[in-house]
Motif scaffolding. Sequence first.
Motif, PDB file in Angstrom:
ATOM      1  N   GLY A 122       0.823  -1.204   0.000  1.00  0.00           N
ATOM      2  CA  GLY A 122       0.000   0.000   0.000  1.00  0.00           C
ATOM      3  C   GLY A 122       0.855   1.251   0.000  1.00  0.00           C
ATOM      4  N   THR A 123       0.212   2.381  -0.303  1.00  0.00           N
ATOM      5  CA  THR A 123       0.853   3.687  -0.250  1.00  0.00           C
ATOM      6  C   THR A 123       0.094   4.516   0.772  1.00  0.00           C
ATOM      7  N   TYR A 124       0.837   5.206   1.649  1.00  0.00           N
ATOM      8  CA  TYR A 124       0.247   5.885   2.795  1.00  0.00           C
ATOM      9  C   TYR A 124       0.774   7.307   2.898  1.00  0.00           C
ATOM     10  N   GLN A 125      -0.063   8.212   3.360  1.00  0.00           N
ATOM     11  CA  GLN A 125       0.359   9.587   3.610  1.00  0.00           C
ATOM     12  C   GLN A 125       1.155   9.630   4.911  1.00  0.00           C
ATOM     13  N   ALA A 126       2.210  10.422   4.934  1.00  0.00           N
ATOM     14  CA  ALA A 126       3.089  10.486   6.107  1.00  0.00           C
ATOM     15  C   ALA A 126       2.705  11.633   7.024  1.00  0.00           C
ATOM     16  N   ASN A 127       1.431  11.910   7.147  1.00  0.00           N
ATOM     17  CA  ASN A 127       0.991  12.994   8.028  1.00  0.00           C
ATOM     18  C   ASN A 127       0.175  12.479   9.214  1.00  0.00           C
ATOM     19  N   SER A 128       0.243  11.205   9.479  1.00  0.00           N
ATOM     20  CA  SER A 128      -0.505  10.610  10.585  1.00  0.00           C
ATOM     21  C   SER A 128       0.333  10.638  11.860  1.00  0.00           C
ATOM     22  N   PRO A 129      -0.293  10.916  13.000  1.00  0.00           N
ATOM     23  CA  PRO A 129       0.463  10.879  14.262  1.00  0.00           C
ATOM     24  C   PRO A 129       0.685   9.449  14.761  1.00  0.00           C
ATOM     25  N   TYR A 130       0.191   8.468  14.040  1.00  0.00           N
ATOM     26  CA  TYR A 130       0.283   7.080  14.450  1.00  0.00           C
ATOM     27  C   TYR A 130       1.231   6.307  13.543  1.00  0.00           C
ATOM     28  N   GLY A 131       1.804   5.255  14.069  1.00  0.00           N
ATOM     29  CA  GLY A 131       2.628   4.371  13.258  1.00  0.00           C
ATOM     30  C   GLY A 131       1.755   3.336  12.569  1.00  0.00           C
ATOM     31  N   ARG A 132       2.303   2.724  11.556  1.00  0.00           N
ATOM     32  CA  ARG A 132       1.609   1.626  10.864  1.00  0.00           C
ATOM     33  C   ARG A 132       2.423   0.367  11.050  1.00  0.00           C
ATOM     34  N   VAL A 133       1.725  -0.754  11.229  1.00  0.00           N
ATOM     35  CA  VAL A 133       2.374  -2.038  11.484  1.00  0.00           C
ATOM     36  C   VAL A 133       2.135  -2.951  10.291  1.00  0.00           C
ATOM     37  N   PHE A 134       3.219  -3.571   9.823  1.00  0.00           N
ATOM     38  CA  PHE A 134       3.149  -4.505   8.697  1.00  0.00           C
ATOM     39  C   PHE A 134       3.740  -5.829   9.150  1.00  0.00           C
ATOM     40  N   GLN A 135       2.988  -6.915   8.977  1.00  0.00           N
ATOM     41  CA  GLN A 135       3.446  -8.232   9.392  1.00  0.00           C
ATOM     42  C   GLN A 135       3.904  -9.025   8.171  1.00  0.00           C
ATOM     43  N   ALA A 136       5.064  -9.676   8.313  1.00  0.00           N
ATOM     44  CA  ALA A 136       5.618 -10.469   7.214  1.00  0.00           C
ATOM     45  C   ALA A 136       4.799 -11.740   7.020  1.00  0.00           C
ATOM     46  N   ASP A 137       4.361 -11.979   5.785  1.00  0.00           N
ATOM     47  CA  ASP A 137       3.623 -13.195   5.451  1.00  0.00           C
ATOM     48  C   ASP A 137       4.555 -14.380   5.242  1.00  0.00           C
ATOM     49  N   LYS A 138       5.828 -14.075   4.932  1.00  0.00           N
ATOM     50  CA  LYS A 138       6.834 -15.117   4.742  1.00  0.00           C
ATOM     51  C   LYS A 138       8.209 -14.494   4.964  1.00  0.00           C
ATOM     52  N   ASP A 139       9.231 -15.313   5.048  1.00  0.00           N
ATOM     53  CA  ASP A 139      10.591 -14.826   5.221  1.00  0.00           C
ATOM     54  C   ASP A 139      10.991 -13.972   4.025  1.00  0.00           C
ATOM     55  N   GLY A 140      11.673 -12.864   4.286  1.00  0.00           N
ATOM     56  CA  GLY A 140      12.142 -11.998   3.205  1.00  0.00           C
ATOM     57  C   GLY A 140      12.159 -10.548   3.638  1.00  0.00           C
ATOM     58  N   ASN A 141      12.350  -9.670   2.678  1.00  0.00           N
ATOM     59  CA  ASN A 141      12.439  -8.234   2.963  1.00  0.00           C
ATOM     60  C   ASN A 141      11.101  -7.548   2.794  1.00  0.00           C
ATOM     61  N   ILE A 142      10.800  -6.651   3.734  1.00  0.00           N
ATOM     62  CA  ILE A 142       9.742  -5.674   3.537  1.00  0.00           C
ATOM     63  C   ILE A 142      10.479  -4.373   3.273  1.00  0.00           C
ATOM     64  N   SER A 143      10.089  -3.679   2.191  1.00  0.00           N
ATOM     65  CA  SER A 143      10.792  -2.461   1.793  1.00  0.00           C
ATOM     66  C   SER A 143       9.865  -1.262   1.873  1.00  0.00           C
ATOM     67  N   VAL A 144      10.474  -0.097   2.117  1.00  0.00           N
ATOM     68  CA  VAL A 144       9.738   1.155   2.228  1.00  0.00           C
ATOM     69  C   VAL A 144      10.418   2.183   1.336  1.00  0.00           C
ATOM     70  N   GLN A 145       9.610   2.934   0.576  1.00  0.00           N
ATOM     71  CA  GLN A 145      10.141   3.971  -0.295  1.00  0.00           C
ATOM     72  C   GLN A 145       9.309   5.237  -0.113  1.00  0.00           C
ATOM     73  N   PHE A 146       9.987   6.356   0.144  1.00  0.00           N
ATOM     74  CA  PHE A 146       9.317   7.642   0.365  1.00  0.00           C
ATOM     75  C   PHE A 146       9.280   8.451  -0.924  1.00  0.00           C
ATOM     76  N   GLN A 147       8.177   9.200  -1.096  1.00  0.00           N
ATOM     77  CA  GLN A 147       7.995  10.073  -2.252  1.00  0.00           C
ATOM     78  C   GLN A 147       7.559  11.443  -1.759  1.00  0.00           C
ATOM     79  N   ALA A 148       8.105  12.490  -2.364  1.00  0.00           N
ATOM     80  CA  ALA A 148       7.692  13.852  -2.027  1.00  0.00           C
ATOM     81  C   ALA A 148       6.733  14.356  -3.094  1.00  0.00           C
TER      82      ALA A 148
END
Length: 137
Positions: A89-115
Amino acid sequence: MKKAILAGALGIALFSGVSLPGVEVSKASAAATALDMQEVTKHYSLSSYEVTQKESFSLKKGEELTIFVNNSGFPISYTVFDADNQVIGTYQANSPYGRVFQADKDGNISVQFQAGANSSYMKKMNFTAKFAISKFY
């Protein structure tokens, strides 16, 4: 209110090994809830429409990545990718809360920021992201 206080006291008792009167917790269940958390904080400075490199975090199945972004109202969003490099998913970075992502299998979860477009006098948009990996034992 009383339930919240009791739940908080029970949680403290589980992790600290303290006994509460009238509450019985076996050692096996307390051990099953042991938690190891690793945190890293990164600072970013982006121009309008700039995109960061992907930040990858190696997780085993069931582990969680929590993302907290401290943003001063800049038009920043982030996209999260699963171990197969599919967009979660893509999320706005203006929330005062964190988001939690759980791994469905072994491997990398990656995050990329856009302005987005910055119409203010500032040329760079500065923000901080804290990443926490929770490992349950």
